[in-house]
Design a protein around this motif. Sequence first.
Motif, mmCIF file in Angstrom:
data_model
loop_
_atom_site.group_PDB
_atom_site.id
_atom_site.type_symbol
_atom_site.label_atom_id
_atom_site.label_comp_id
_atom_site.label_asym_id
_atom_site.label_seq_id
_atom_site.Cartn_x
_atom_site.Cartn_y
_atom_site.Cartn_z
ATOM 1 N N SER A 168 0.651 4.101 1.121
ATOM 2 C CA SER A 168 0.681 4.828 2.391
ATOM 3 C C SER A 168 1.171 3.966 3.552
ATOM 4 O O SER A 168 1.169 4.410 4.690
ATOM 5 C CB SER A 168 -0.715 5.352 2.719
ATOM 6 O OG SER A 168 -1.167 6.189 1.694
ATOM 7 N N CYS A 169 1.563 2.739 3.267
ATOM 8 C CA CYS A 169 1.929 1.802 4.336
ATOM 9 C C CYS A 169 3.402 1.426 4.274
ATOM 10 O O CYS A 169 3.759 0.253 4.375
ATOM 11 C CB CYS A 169 1.059 0.546 4.246
ATOM 12 S SG CYS A 169 -0.703 0.887 4.308
ATOM 13 N N GLU B 102 -7.366 -2.463 9.043
ATOM 14 C CA GLU B 102 -7.028 -1.810 7.779
ATOM 15 C C GLU B 102 -5.611 -1.276 7.875
ATOM 16 O O GLU B 102 -5.253 -0.643 8.872
ATOM 17 C CB GLU B 102 -8.019 -0.672 7.514
ATOM 18 C CG GLU B 102 -7.889 -0.037 6.166
ATOM 19 C CD GLU B 102 -8.905 1.077 5.928
ATOM 20 O OE1 GLU B 102 -8.665 1.881 5.019
ATOM 21 O OE2 GLU B 102 -9.928 1.163 6.641
ATOM 22 N N GLY B 103 -4.812 -1.557 6.854
ATOM 23 C CA GLY B 103 -3.411 -1.107 6.861
ATOM 24 C C GLY B 103 -2.545 -2.046 7.670
ATOM 25 O O GLY B 103 -2.115 -3.073 7.178
ATOM 26 N N PHE C 94 -6.521 1.536 3.095
ATOM 27 C CA PHE C 94 -5.175 1.042 3.380
ATOM 28 C C PHE C 94 -5.274 -0.470 3.459
ATOM 29 O O PHE C 94 -6.080 -1.004 4.228
ATOM 30 C CB PHE C 94 -4.655 1.602 4.708
ATOM 31 C CG PHE C 94 -4.495 3.086 4.707
ATOM 32 C CD1 PHE C 94 -3.678 3.712 3.777
ATOM 33 C CD2 PHE C 94 -5.153 3.866 5.633
ATOM 34 C CE1 PHE C 94 -3.518 5.087 3.779
ATOM 35 C CE2 PHE C 94 -5.001 5.237 5.650
ATOM 36 C CZ PHE C 94 -4.185 5.850 4.718
ATOM 37 N N TYR C 95 -4.507 -1.164 2.644
ATOM 38 C CA TYR C 95 -4.556 -2.622 2.701
ATOM 39 C C TYR C 95 -3.266 -3.160 3.284
ATOM 40 O O TYR C 95 -2.260 -2.458 3.279
ATOM 41 C CB TYR C 95 -4.864 -3.223 1.316
ATOM 42 C CG TYR C 95 -3.986 -2.774 0.175
ATOM 43 C CD1 TYR C 95 -2.758 -3.395 -0.082
ATOM 44 C CD2 TYR C 95 -4.373 -1.730 -0.667
ATOM 45 C CE1 TYR C 95 -1.956 -2.977 -1.132
ATOM 46 C CE2 TYR C 95 -3.574 -1.312 -1.715
ATOM 47 C CZ TYR C 95 -2.361 -1.936 -1.938
ATOM 48 O OH TYR C 95 -1.571 -1.525 -2.977
ATOM 49 N N ASP D 39 -9.808 3.816 -1.820
ATOM 50 C CA ASP D 39 -8.416 4.007 -1.396
ATOM 51 C C ASP D 39 -8.174 3.553 0.037
ATOM 52 O O ASP D 39 -7.536 4.263 0.823
ATOM 53 C CB ASP D 39 -7.993 5.477 -1.554
ATOM 54 C CG ASP D 39 -7.819 5.860 -3.007
ATOM 55 O OD1 ASP D 39 -7.405 4.992 -3.805
ATOM 56 O OD2 ASP D 39 -8.096 7.026 -3.351
ATOM 57 N N CYS E 58 0.867 -1.178 0.000
ATOM 58 C CA CYS E 58 0.000 0.000 0.000
ATOM 59 C C CYS E 58 0.904 1.228 0.000
ATOM 60 O O CYS E 58 1.823 1.308 0.808
ATOM 61 C CB CYS E 58 -0.859 -0.043 1.261
ATOM 62 S SG CYS E 58 -1.762 1.430 1.652
#
Length: 108
Positions: free
Chosen positions: A19-20, A88-89, A75-76, A73, A17
Amino acid sequence: MKKNEVEIVLYGAKNLCPSCLNSPSSKETFEWLEAAIARKFPDRRFIMTYVDIYQPPEEITKQAFAKRVIEEDMFYPVVVIKEKIVGEGNPRLKTIFSELEKLWIKAE
């Protein structure tokens, strides 16, 4: 699925991800989560399912949720139990364990 058996679905992708950063991959998270649940609940029945959000299986509900992860969108990886997002994330074990305990207590 058998009585008292819970399906835990992890939606993720091969790529991290965006963002991750510095988080484990979706597959690594899947394996870690499966092992942690088995250790915490050795006497409970559960099924872990991994869904690649870019190549979901033909099952309509899983396709629809994979599309939702992309479109919203999220977070995965995204962890889902009984159609409820529980992670999530970077999912938290405490939250996932709490949801599983509620489901298994209700089933008894």
